[in-house]
Design an enzyme around this catalytic site. Structure first.
Site, PDB file in Angstrom:
ATOM      1  NE  ARG A  95       2.529   5.133 -21.838  1.00 37.13           N
ATOM      2  CZ  ARG A  95       1.575   4.477 -22.462  1.00 37.13           C
ATOM      3  NH1 ARG A  95       1.202   3.308 -22.042  1.00 37.13           N
ATOM      4  NH2 ARG A  95       0.980   4.997 -23.509  1.00 37.13           N
ATOM      5  CB  SER A 133      -3.460  -1.131 -21.822  1.00 38.25           C
ATOM      6  OG  SER A 133      -3.844  -0.181 -20.877  1.00 38.25           O
TER       7      SER A 133
HETATM    8  P1  ADP Z   1      -4.698   5.697 -25.713  1.00 38.28           P
HETATM    9  O1  ADP Z   1      -5.424   4.713 -26.560  1.00 38.28           O
HETATM   10  O2  ADP Z   1      -5.183   7.101 -25.829  1.00 38.28           O
HETATM   11  O3  ADP Z   1      -3.175   5.577 -25.770  1.00 38.28           O
HETATM   12  P2  ADP Z   1      -4.490   4.525 -23.106  1.00 38.28           P
HETATM   13  O4  ADP Z   1      -5.593   3.940 -22.323  1.00 38.28           O
HETATM   14  O5  ADP Z   1      -3.424   3.591 -23.562  1.00 38.28           O
HETATM   15  O6  ADP Z   1      -5.156   5.279 -24.271  1.00 38.28           O
HETATM   16  O7  ADP Z   1      -3.801   5.690 -22.278  1.00 38.28           O
HETATM   17  C1  ADP Z   1      -4.522   6.822 -21.857  1.00 38.28           C
HETATM   18  C2  ADP Z   1      -3.556   7.856 -21.334  1.00 38.28           C
HETATM   19  O8  ADP Z   1      -2.878   7.334 -20.200  1.00 38.28           O
HETATM   20  C3  ADP Z   1      -2.470   8.275 -22.315  1.00 38.28           C
HETATM   21  O9  ADP Z   1      -2.214   9.653 -22.123  1.00 38.28           O
HETATM   22  C4  ADP Z   1      -1.292   7.458 -21.888  1.00 38.28           C
HETATM   23  O10 ADP Z   1      -0.065   8.068 -22.248  1.00 38.28           O
HETATM   24  C5  ADP Z   1      -1.487   7.447 -20.384  1.00 38.28           C
HETATM   25  N1  ADP Z   1      -0.824   6.322 -19.744  1.00 38.28           N
HETATM   26  C6  ADP Z   1      -1.058   5.006 -19.909  1.00 38.28           C
HETATM   27  N2  ADP Z   1      -0.235   4.260 -19.156  1.00 38.28           N
HETATM   28  C7  ADP Z   1       0.550   5.135 -18.461  1.00 38.28           C
HETATM   29  C8  ADP Z   1       1.635   4.999 -17.531  1.00 38.28           C
HETATM   30  N3  ADP Z   1       2.083   3.811 -17.174  1.00 38.28           N
HETATM   31  N4  ADP Z   1       2.201   6.142 -17.051  1.00 38.28           N
HETATM   32  C9  ADP Z   1       1.757   7.335 -17.461  1.00 38.28           C
HETATM   33  N5  ADP Z   1       0.759   7.543 -18.336  1.00 38.28           N
HETATM   34  C10 ADP Z   1       0.165   6.458 -18.844  1.00 38.28           C
END
Ligand code: ADP
Length: 175
Positions: A95, A133
């Site tokens: 991000r 999230s």
């Molecule tokens: P974690 O607990 O590993 O951070 P997440 O479910 O929050 O798990 O995110 C999983 C992956 O998705 C990570 O690589 C995160 O950077 C990516 N991610 C989440 N939201 C976005 C977004 N809005 N744009 C791009 N990548 C995202």
């Protein structure tokens, strides 16, 4: 057969995640979405609910992209999970600069554990980049409208937890 593993907590899956999944599908034959149990993070949704939401959102994407999508809960080391599912590529979303340092360390550590597995980073479309999230949950908990950040199915589950959002800000009260 090019298999990739996209790991995350998906608590809940957002439009940002879905954008990354769609992009990964364009590059791979098979995408395994690894839903981390992550008890330490104290997820809002149970593992079963998070898996169900990811499965619901991905059902159409597999048909649309021609990539096989498998949803796989995991609790072990990421590199071991990649081996378990036959993935040579780990997909992560980037991000902002804030994500970079943590991801940079993860790549370094994972490469030290197994140099044959490559990590690739994808960026979501600009309008989805700010979605996280954690913030979606916070806004929903405080009664804000998160309908621009998640699908209607996920929105319904959030409303099931926190109730429907308050009337639009700035709307005039009726007599
Ligand atoms: P974690 O607990 O590993 O951070 P997440 O479910 O929050 O798990 O995110 C999983 C992956 O998705 C990570 O690589 C995160 O950077 C990516 N991610 C989440 N939201 C976005 C977004 N809005 N744009 C791009 N990548 C995202």
């Amino acid at each position: 057969m090019r298999t990739g593993l996209y790991p995350g907590t998906f608590d809940p899956i957002t439009l940002g995640h879905i954008d990354i999944i769609r992009r990964a599908c364009a590059l791979l034959d098979r995408l395994v979405i690894g839903v981390a149990i992550n008890r330490d993070k104290g997820p809002l949704f149970s593992l079963e609910e998070r898996v169900a939401m990811v499965e619901e959102e991905c059902a159409g994407l597999a048909a649309e992209t021609g990539c096989e999508i498998v949803v796989h809960p995991f609790e072990n080391l990421l590199i071991d999970c990649a081996h378990d599912v036959g993935a040579r590529v780990i997909v992560r979303g980037l991000r902002a600069v804030a994500d970079f340092e943590y991801e940079y360390q993860m790549v370094g550590m994972n490469r030290a554990l197994d140099s044959s597995i490559e990590t690739v980073f994808l960026m979501a479309e600009a309008r989805y980049q700010a979605i996280a999230s954690k913030l979606v949950k916070e806004i929903a908990r405080l009664g804000g409208d998160v309908s621009n950040f998640v699908t209607p199915g996920v929105l319904a589950r959030l409303e099931g937890r926190f109730g429907a959002p308050a009337p639009a800000r700035g709307a005039k009260a009726r007599d």
